[in-house]
Design a protein around this motif. Sequence first.
Motif: not given
Length: 820
Positions: A784-788, A763-766, A749-755
């Motif tokens: 394989r299952e996945n979720t976004t 995205h998760l796979r299992y 995953g990616v995160e943008y964290d501002s003030c």
Amino acid sequence: MPSDCTKPFSHLAHAVMRGAIIALGLSVSFTAQAQDIKAQDCNVNTPSDVEICPPTEQEATDLPAYPLDWVPLAAVPESLRDRQCINCDGRYIDPLAAEDTDTAPEDSEIFARADSSELMNDEVILIGSADAVQGYRHMRGDKVVVDRQQESAFLSGNVTLREPGVLLLGDSAEIYSKTGEAVVHNGEFVFHREHMRGSSDLMERDADGLIHIHNGTFTYCAPGENDWAVLTEVMEVDLEEGVATARNARIEVEGVPVFYSPWLRFPLDDRRRTGFLWPDFGNDSTGGLDITVPFYMNLAPNYDALYSPRYIEERGINHELNLRYLDPLLGFWSVGGTYMNHDDRYADETPDNVSDDRWLAVVKQSGLLDQRWRSTVDYSKASDVDYMKDLEPYSIDAQRKTSLRQLASMDYLGDRWLLNLEAEQFQSLADDIRDDYKKLPQFTAQYRASGTPFELQPIGLGQYSNFGSDEDRVTGERVYGEAGLRYPMLWSYGSLTPTVKYRQVNYELSDGEASFPSDNPSTSVPLASLDGSLIFERNTSFAGKSLLQTLEPHLYYLYSPYEDQTNQPDFDSAELTFTYYQLFRETRFSGHDRLDDANQISVGLTSRFLDDQNGRSLLSASIGQIYYFEDRKVRLLAAQPPLDASTSNIAGQLDFTPIETFGLRSSMVWDPGEDKMESAYFQSSYRADNDAIFNVGYSFLRPFSNASNQQDTEEVSVSSYFPVNKNWSLFAAMDYSLEGDESVEDMVGVEYDSCCWTFRLMHLRYFDNVSGKNPNFNDPDLERENTTQFQIVLKGMGGFGNRITDVMQDMIRGFEERDY
């Protein structure tokens, strides 16, 4: 306190200026006998008069130096530079934060200062840098006019009104003492603790204490940044209740409207409020588009409800309800459940004679009455074995569940006796896993000795269990008891504890698919042990650091004779996993169905390195082995042969924490006879100063038996949360099977964290497999299952997509969601 030139107003008989500044909660009321107020030269020293003096050089230095009390990062003290401060390149610092708020301002004298003053009929006019201070309330303006007849005050030019935690700026302000009303024109406000600022054309405080903001805007972004804001035509703020109601409100992001509501209510603090919560959005392979819109109901101070209709594209509407209740006598209760009438996808995958209605019931309770009575309820039941994997795809923990626990327990915590009554059963979530026995009920009484060294300590334990089952197998009642004595001896250099006790187990069985020679078998076995350890210490140093090293040998002798128990059932017993701590236990079985035989001595050695200054453990290493003098004939199953090895495997463990931000933990079990590893575990974690997290782990487990359908389990796990810069972060986790050369589960995953806002995309796979076991990668039906999922949080307002936080906390060791 002002300088000597500033004099307080005299007693009420001469002049009274009672002030309560209320601006967005600050008010000022003035009552004055104008004939007693005279403008004086600063050199006139008359206690009954008002001194009007220019500010001293020191007082001018103490005035707030930053607009809106916003201090840039370079000027913020190091102790206040948290992540929020760094993200925002600064923070609000309230100059009145240290003020004593225990004393009401009305009980304090008023001090005033101005460049000059005038007296005109019923009006007192303060001109030029006019200040008034009463307790922790402050008021300032270029000009202040006090009207005695109207009991009002008018402030104009650079108006500043403040209390601890609140700042108000405006072009002009009108304050009416009789009604408590106040009006501020073209104003700005700041709530320091809430990290909130705003502005409006007009702010009014009515006689009921409500604040009305006209053509206003507010945001939690830093001054100079307007990534998002809420704009309203009219907003009503109730500071006493901590809630605001906006009409014709719209949310703008970078000046672009993204949301409109003719009516919007939101909290100003963390008190619970009835209303809609932010929705959750996601997409997964088990159901497609997934949207939940929660509605929270604050029914009373001690109970509430949360209703969450959830739309799943390929399944239908799932209704979710959770009720919470808190009572001093009954404790905390959480009762909830879900119901889906006709699961479309499930109906296509199951036979026609199987109901396609899906549901889940959950009841949890915990209570402690008079510090004596402790109660616990943990009950979950699902409509079918596939419910968790079908309808909880975003929870790794739910995907790994093999059963649902159904427990009710009551404990009495006495000074000398611990009593427990419980009923417990499990619902299996796998068609090929047999349900555990039900305990309906089980009662345990245990004597709690004082543990005082060099005194005989009695041992007493009694337990009654009634084991039932829905399957055709043996059931029955079991009574277990043990009694004995322990004599602990403790010195500064070590300890020695001899123990003797007698154990007995009795059964009353009913026939099942497996029959036993007797319906009431029993076994009685004595036990004796001697547990001793020594502690050697020496001072040493490493890399200039003063250390204390210990060497701690540990010997444990255990004896218990053999008694045949092949005619006894196995209701709740299992062989314990062999680890270093198993060396010093008095049994190798869990439960009470097997009273093991033993004639053995355990040898262990531990060495620790401690910080000589604070005693913190920096390194701890242990290794040990058991030496057997006789074969162990008591086995879990009658067909199993005796254990004839003369020594156990070698067990060791290592804990290494040289600094508070890094830790390494490892354990291993080595088979010296086969010259191979039986099990191994390794986990290291590091947290950097910028809140970056790095975890690396390894696990290996060889099956206890040589059954052909059991394979070695060997996995490598890695996880990380890595801030690339001040705003952007990457996070990922993976459990990788070395046998299958395949990822068992992974997340990126990616995160943008501002003030003032946060965005996450994950995205998760299992694989759908049992926890701790590798899936069969050769199975052609293995999928394989996945979720976004994505998450947007407007800081201070909340957001949607909180499922991502749960997954991150589950898969990234040490990750915790930030409050801001």
